[in-house]
Scaffold this motif. Sequence first.
Motif, PDB file in Angstrom:
ATOM      1  N   ASN A 155      -7.358  13.683   2.287  1.00 12.01           N
ATOM      2  CA  ASN A 155      -6.914  12.321   2.171  1.00 12.01           C
ATOM      3  C   ASN A 155      -7.151  11.574   1.159  1.00 12.01           C
ATOM      4  O   ASN A 155      -6.699  11.060   0.353  1.00 12.01           O
ATOM      5  CB  ASN A 155      -7.150  11.521   3.565  1.00 12.01           C
ATOM      6  N   TRP A 156      -8.489  11.661   0.743  1.00  8.95           N
ATOM      7  CA  TRP A 156      -9.196  11.133  -0.335  1.00  8.95           C
ATOM      8  C   TRP A 156      -8.408  11.689  -1.591  1.00  8.95           C
ATOM      9  O   TRP A 156      -8.300  11.016  -2.555  1.00  8.95           O
ATOM     10  CB  TRP A 156     -10.636  11.060  -0.418  1.00  8.95           C
TER      11      TRP A 156
ATOM     12  N   TYR B 290      -1.221  -0.658   0.328  1.00 10.21           N
ATOM     13  CA  TYR B 290      -2.195  -0.601   1.250  1.00 10.21           C
ATOM     14  C   TYR B 290      -2.477  -1.806   1.825  1.00 10.21           C
ATOM     15  O   TYR B 290      -2.493  -2.010   2.998  1.00 10.21           O
ATOM     16  CB  TYR B 290      -3.436   0.053   0.815  1.00 10.21           C
TER      17      TYR B 290
ATOM     18  N   PRO C 197     -10.134  13.726   6.477  1.00 14.43           N
ATOM     19  CA  PRO C 197     -10.452  12.746   5.349  1.00 14.43           C
ATOM     20  C   PRO C 197     -10.619  13.324   3.844  1.00 14.43           C
ATOM     21  O   PRO C 197     -10.099  12.790   2.937  1.00 14.43           O
ATOM     22  CB  PRO C 197     -11.905  12.159   5.823  1.00 14.43           C
ATOM     23  N   PRO C 198     -11.340  14.467   3.651  1.00 17.13           N
ATOM     24  CA  PRO C 198     -11.473  14.742   2.473  1.00 17.13           C
ATOM     25  C   PRO C 198     -10.010  14.916   1.507  1.00 17.13           C
ATOM     26  O   PRO C 198      -9.773  14.575   0.467  1.00 17.13           O
ATOM     27  CB  PRO C 198     -12.334  16.240   2.227  1.00 17.13           C
TER      28      PRO C 198
ATOM     29  N   PHE D 271      -5.223  10.136  -2.214  1.00 18.13           N
ATOM     30  CA  PHE D 271      -5.196   9.132  -2.629  1.00 18.13           C
ATOM     31  C   PHE D 271      -5.550   9.101  -4.108  1.00 18.13           C
ATOM     32  O   PHE D 271      -4.955   8.051  -4.839  1.00 18.13           O
ATOM     33  CB  PHE D 271      -6.378   8.197  -1.789  1.00 18.13           C
ATOM     34  N   GLY D 272      -6.420   9.540  -4.506  1.00 20.78           N
ATOM     35  CA  GLY D 272      -6.857   9.672  -5.873  1.00 20.78           C
ATOM     36  C   GLY D 272      -5.933  10.094  -6.823  1.00 20.78           C
ATOM     37  O   GLY D 272      -5.330   9.356  -7.713  1.00 20.78           O
TER      38      GLY D 272
ATOM     39  N   MET E  31      -8.045   6.710   5.317  1.00 21.20           N
ATOM     40  CA  MET E  31      -8.562   7.837   4.912  1.00 21.20           C
ATOM     41  C   MET E  31      -9.362   8.733   6.065  1.00 21.20           C
ATOM     42  O   MET E  31      -8.947   9.916   6.332  1.00 21.20           O
ATOM     43  CB  MET E  31      -9.598   7.873   3.781  1.00 21.20           C
ATOM     44  N   GLN E  32      -9.590   7.989   6.919  1.00 19.94           N
ATOM     45  CA  GLN E  32     -10.259   8.776   7.919  1.00 19.94           C
ATOM     46  C   GLN E  32      -9.162   9.020   9.297  1.00 19.94           C
ATOM     47  O   GLN E  32      -9.745   9.782  10.180  1.00 19.94           O
ATOM     48  CB  GLN E  32     -11.537   7.897   8.507  1.00 19.94           C
TER      49      GLN E  32
ATOM     50  N   LYS F  34     -10.568   2.800   3.633  1.00 16.01           N
ATOM     51  CA  LYS F  34     -11.552   3.839   4.295  1.00 16.01           C
ATOM     52  C   LYS F  34     -11.088   4.205   5.575  1.00 16.01           C
ATOM     53  O   LYS F  34     -10.940   5.477   6.015  1.00 16.01           O
ATOM     54  CB  LYS F  34     -12.799   3.113   4.276  1.00 16.01           C
TER      55      LYS F  34
END
Length: 573
Positions: free
Chosen positions: A155-156, A108, A152-153, A159-160, A135-136, A132
Amino acid sequence: MSYISLANWAMATDPYPQPATYRPSGKVNWARYLPALILALCMSMIMAFVLCWAFIHDWYYSFFIPAGAALIVGIAMRLAGAFGHCRSRLVATLAGALVGALMYLGYYHFHFVAEVGQRGIAHVDLLPRFIKWRMQNDFRVGRNDKLLPPRPPSNWIRFGIDLALAVTIVAGLARSRVGRVYCESCGRWTRKHMFVAAPGIGQILAEALKHGDIEKLRTIEPYPVGFLQPSTPIDLEYCPGLGNSQSHCFAYITVSEFTFSFGKAQLRKFLKQQTLGANQLLALADKIPRLRSIAVLGVATKRSDQPKRLSITPGEATAMITPVEDSSVNVAFSTKLSVIQFFLSLTPIFLVLAGGGLLYASWAQWPRAAPLGTGDLLYFALLLSLGVLSLAVGGTICCVNLEYLNYRYTHRLTRRLIRARPDPIVDPDDPESVFVAVVPRKNWTKLNLDDPSDRGFLLIDMRGQQLLFEGLRERYRIPAKALISCGIEPIDVGNHLFATVVRARVSGTGIDLEGRQLAWAGWEAPFRPRPTRFKRPRLLGPHSAESLRQRICQLLPEVEPTAPDPVGDPGQY
Ligand SMILES: [Zn+2]
């Protein structure tokens, strides 16, 4: 609490207490580990860059790409742990998790720098805000190249998962390296020797080892391994310093059972890295022939409670093993020769590729519109015939025996060197002589296990009642009466490549274990017959080794061949 104080007391009385199973000491050689860790970190930054590059070029696929990158960084971490003598699970796990996380977050950061330019390099503080923002705004491309709006959810969640994958893979790989046995008294990693026995032996062997009655076991024969076939893998981790009387080295045995049923593979461990002393190892090697070369390492010690080397009583027939002192070894085992052998092995493949290339070239250049002139015709005829010839010669050698050129060259060289000697005991041109390589047992564990220590000609001399070998390095004169045994043994982990092992009495060899003589600890020569004619050899399986054994045993009807024990699968031999 009491356990810890007891352990401390034991540590105080004996600097090297013999534990029942191996436990990593938790120590780390920081002077080596830190520099290695920095290199692994560099590797993780390279992979972060690759991830960023893949993202910018639309090649970033969640799960797969970060997992692949983490695998590479994990291997780098294992190398760092090996080089840095890291025996601490905690240190390896934490370092692995850190390096894995840095790789993923580094990706990133590289993307951030790619977006804002060089001034962003130092602004690590802005990274959380950038993530952030990503992610948005990260969107996906749906069917028909339609852009889907960012979610976004999800994407998060990705990411996790990707971060967790990177951390777990790198940390897991780094941690598992610590499980390899380290010899604390020599300050080195142990070597691993793997052996595969028939299924069902694991539990019997584990019980015998636990109760100390190895003597009652039957001989455990090597078992030919097939893909996904049930088997009993036995791992022996041993310190190469085992024979040094000053060191406190042990060997560690791991016994598992591999089963495969209803599409499910399972590895059940009966013993994990259980300690073996020198005597136990010898007793075990008496039952597992493959472990003998390692067990003999431990006998060099001259302590009174240790097994001793035997000496031969005078008058007994003994084999004469004499080194040949001329320049043959320097010529036949030089680096130059290894390079020549390597290229000769590759030549048939080159020929096939070159032939294919020539044929393709003539096809691609063929003038489809204009008629062919005489010059063109000649050119294409030459190109085509060269291509076909090269393809045919290369293809034939590949199909019959890929190593033929190499074998032929080595055979001719050996023959030339031996014929130049004034007093060879075997004539290389004798039609009865067999061209063989001597592959010592210690090389059986190597990656290139067909690595000979000697090459030469073997003669089964019926009239003289003796076995003669004229090698580049040594010369054997073995009277029939000095022979102990002649059998075939597999030399690879999968038990598919065989050698004919001849054992003979030589003064000063053999081991006495509590009054019992271990004949196998004496002198031996594992022969591998080498093809000299251009025909397809049966490389896998015991055929050529078995026919050599039969020839040697025919000379010596009084010698009992060491027949495989029915514990294994007798049909396979
Ligand atoms: Zn050691």
